[in-house]
Design an enzyme around this catalytic site. Structure first.
Site, PDB file in Angstrom:
ATOM      1  N   GLU A  78      -3.325   5.315  81.048  1.00  0.00           N
ATOM      2  CA  GLU A  78      -3.999   4.975  79.794  1.00  0.00           C
ATOM      3  C   GLU A  78      -5.119   5.949  79.461  1.00  0.00           C
ATOM      4  OE1 GLU A  78      -5.725   1.023  79.599  1.00  0.00           O
ATOM      5  OE2 GLU A  78      -6.054   1.249  77.454  1.00  0.00           O
ATOM      6  N   ASP A 105      -2.005   1.576  84.435  1.00  0.00           N
ATOM      7  CA  ASP A 105      -3.211   1.083  83.773  1.00  0.00           C
ATOM      8  C   ASP A 105      -4.267   0.889  84.866  1.00  0.00           C
ATOM      9  OD1 ASP A 105      -5.222  -0.046  82.350  1.00  0.00           O
ATOM     10  OD2 ASP A 105      -3.907  -1.335  81.159  1.00  0.00           O
ATOM     11  N   ILE A 107      -7.392  -0.110  84.841  1.00  0.00           N
ATOM     12  CA  ILE A 107      -7.952  -1.481  84.765  1.00  0.00           C
ATOM     13  C   ILE A 107      -7.298  -2.138  83.559  1.00  0.00           C
ATOM     14  CG2 ILE A 107      -9.956  -2.976  84.488  1.00  0.00           C
ATOM     15  CD1 ILE A 107     -11.776  -0.791  85.456  1.00  0.00           C
ATOM     16  N   ASP A 108      -6.500  -3.158  83.780  1.00  0.00           N
ATOM     17  CA  ASP A 108      -5.979  -3.935  82.654  1.00  0.00           C
ATOM     18  C   ASP A 108      -6.854  -5.180  82.553  1.00  0.00           C
ATOM     19  OD1 ASP A 108      -3.985  -4.289  80.555  1.00  0.00           O
ATOM     20  OD2 ASP A 108      -3.524  -6.112  81.659  1.00  0.00           O
ATOM     21  N   THR A 110     -10.116  -4.558  80.725  1.00  0.00           N
ATOM     22  CA  THR A 110     -11.416  -3.864  80.769  1.00  0.00           C
ATOM     23  C   THR A 110     -12.533  -4.714  80.165  1.00  0.00           C
ATOM     24  OG1 THR A 110     -10.338  -1.717  80.684  1.00  0.00           O
ATOM     25  CG2 THR A 110     -12.645  -1.771  80.046  1.00  0.00           C
ATOM     26  N   ASP A 233       0.463  -1.454  79.910  1.00  0.00           N
ATOM     27  CA  ASP A 233       0.095  -2.870  80.034  1.00  0.00           C
ATOM     28  C   ASP A 233       1.282  -3.695  80.565  1.00  0.00           C
ATOM     29  OD1 ASP A 233      -2.472  -2.547  78.733  1.00  0.00           O
ATOM     30  OD2 ASP A 233      -1.416  -2.454  76.823  1.00  0.00           O
TER      31      ASP A 233
END
Ligand code: 2AM
Ligand code: CA
Length: 285
Positions: A78, A105, A107-108, A110, A233
């Site tokens: 990302e 990702d 950090i999914d 955030t 995601d």
């Protein structure tokens, strides 16, 4: 050779799955130390689209580890892509035909990370010629690692997962996400919410698409839908749901592929009802 590698038959090289797990665990542990402790908050596409140095650092760590093990593999993360749906679609398209593509990702969730709301994960998928063959979603706060390998099932804490048994929308616990894109995605999502809320047992919205998908796979949610997501995601979560016996399509019921942005995932039993309700409400696309 996918099968050789998946079987761990290549001597002297770590298996794809082992590397995916290792990356997710390492990144997750590091992210946890930064909770309530990040230094720089920026916005991307809109005031609701957040990024911190922890997102970027996590992606860097994961990318470096993956490329150390598999220097000839492709990488899509990302934070390496310009914000906005067009740039995401273009970045994916340029790599979709690559033999091995890691989709990450860092950090999914955030927004949750920033607020200290304990619902965020690291999501790592490996696609072989456009098809996801390994998916890992790691929740560092609960220390829960969800893992799926194509054709080999899905596991949490090493225990086989299966989707929930509810067979009507009315008995289902269903999740959705409120998108950062307030022009196109949010109005569609609100239509879906309006239509579905009176039809389901209840609705949840945790703020991480990847973790919602993992919860569908684990039987903790009966279904999930969201508008305007990106490949990173959904890639890992899609395999988790499929390998747990569930179903993943776009919100109109067409088969999932890496380019899907509007997703419907479920235990399979309620899938028809979920997609029909969204379509009828003109909330599908
Ligand atoms: P993120 O935390 O990695 O940004 C919440 O509704 C879900 O939407 C999360 O999975 C979140 O992922 C994702 N999301 C947030 N902003 C987005 C954007 N601008 N485009 C697509 N997905 C987004
Ligand atoms: Ca992210």
């Amino acid at each position: 050779m996918v099968s050789d590698q998946q079987d761990g038959a290549i001597i002297g090289r770590k298996s794809f799955t082992a590397v995916a797990i290792n990356c997710a665990a390492k990144a997750g542990e590091w992210i946890k130390t930064k909770l309530g402790n990040y230094e720089k908050l920026d916005t991307k596409m809109s005031a609701q689209d957040l990024v911190t140095e922890v997102d970027k650092g996590s992606e860097k760590l994961i990318k470096r580890l993956i490329l150390t093990h598999f220097p000839d593999h492709s990488f899509l993360g990302e934070e390496g892509v310009e914000p906005g749906p067009e740039a995401s679609a273009k970045a994916l398209e340029s790599k979709l035909q690559d033999e091995y593509l890691w989709i990450v990702d860092p950090i999914d969730g955030t927004t949750n990370f920033v607020h200290g709301f304990p619902f965020f994960v690291v999501s790592i998928a490996l696609a072989y010629r456009g098809e996801v063959i390994v998916g890992v979603v790691y929740d560092p706060l609960k220390d829960e690692l969800f893992l799926a390998e194509k054709g080999k099932g899905a596991y949490v804490h090493g225990k086989r997962m299966s989707v929930s048994p509810e067979d009507t929308l009315g008995s289902g616990l269903v999740a959705t996400g409120f998108p950062a894109d307030q022009q196109y995605a949010l109005p569609l999502n609100m239509k879906g919410l309006q239509a579905l809320a009176p039809q389901v047992r209840n609705i949840r919205s945790g703020g991480s698409a990847a973790l919602h998908m993992a919860y569908v796979a684990a039987g903790r949610l009966s279904g999930f839908w969201e508008i305007g997501l990106n490949s990173w995601d959904l890639a890992a979560g899609s395999l988790l749901v499929q390998e747990s016996g569930g179903q993943v399509t776009d919100t109109s019921g067409r088969p999932y592929h890496l380019g899907v942005r509007n997703v419907a995932a479920s235990n399979g039993h309620i899938h028809g009802e979920l997609v029909d309700a969204l379509t009828k409400a003109e909330a599908a696309e």
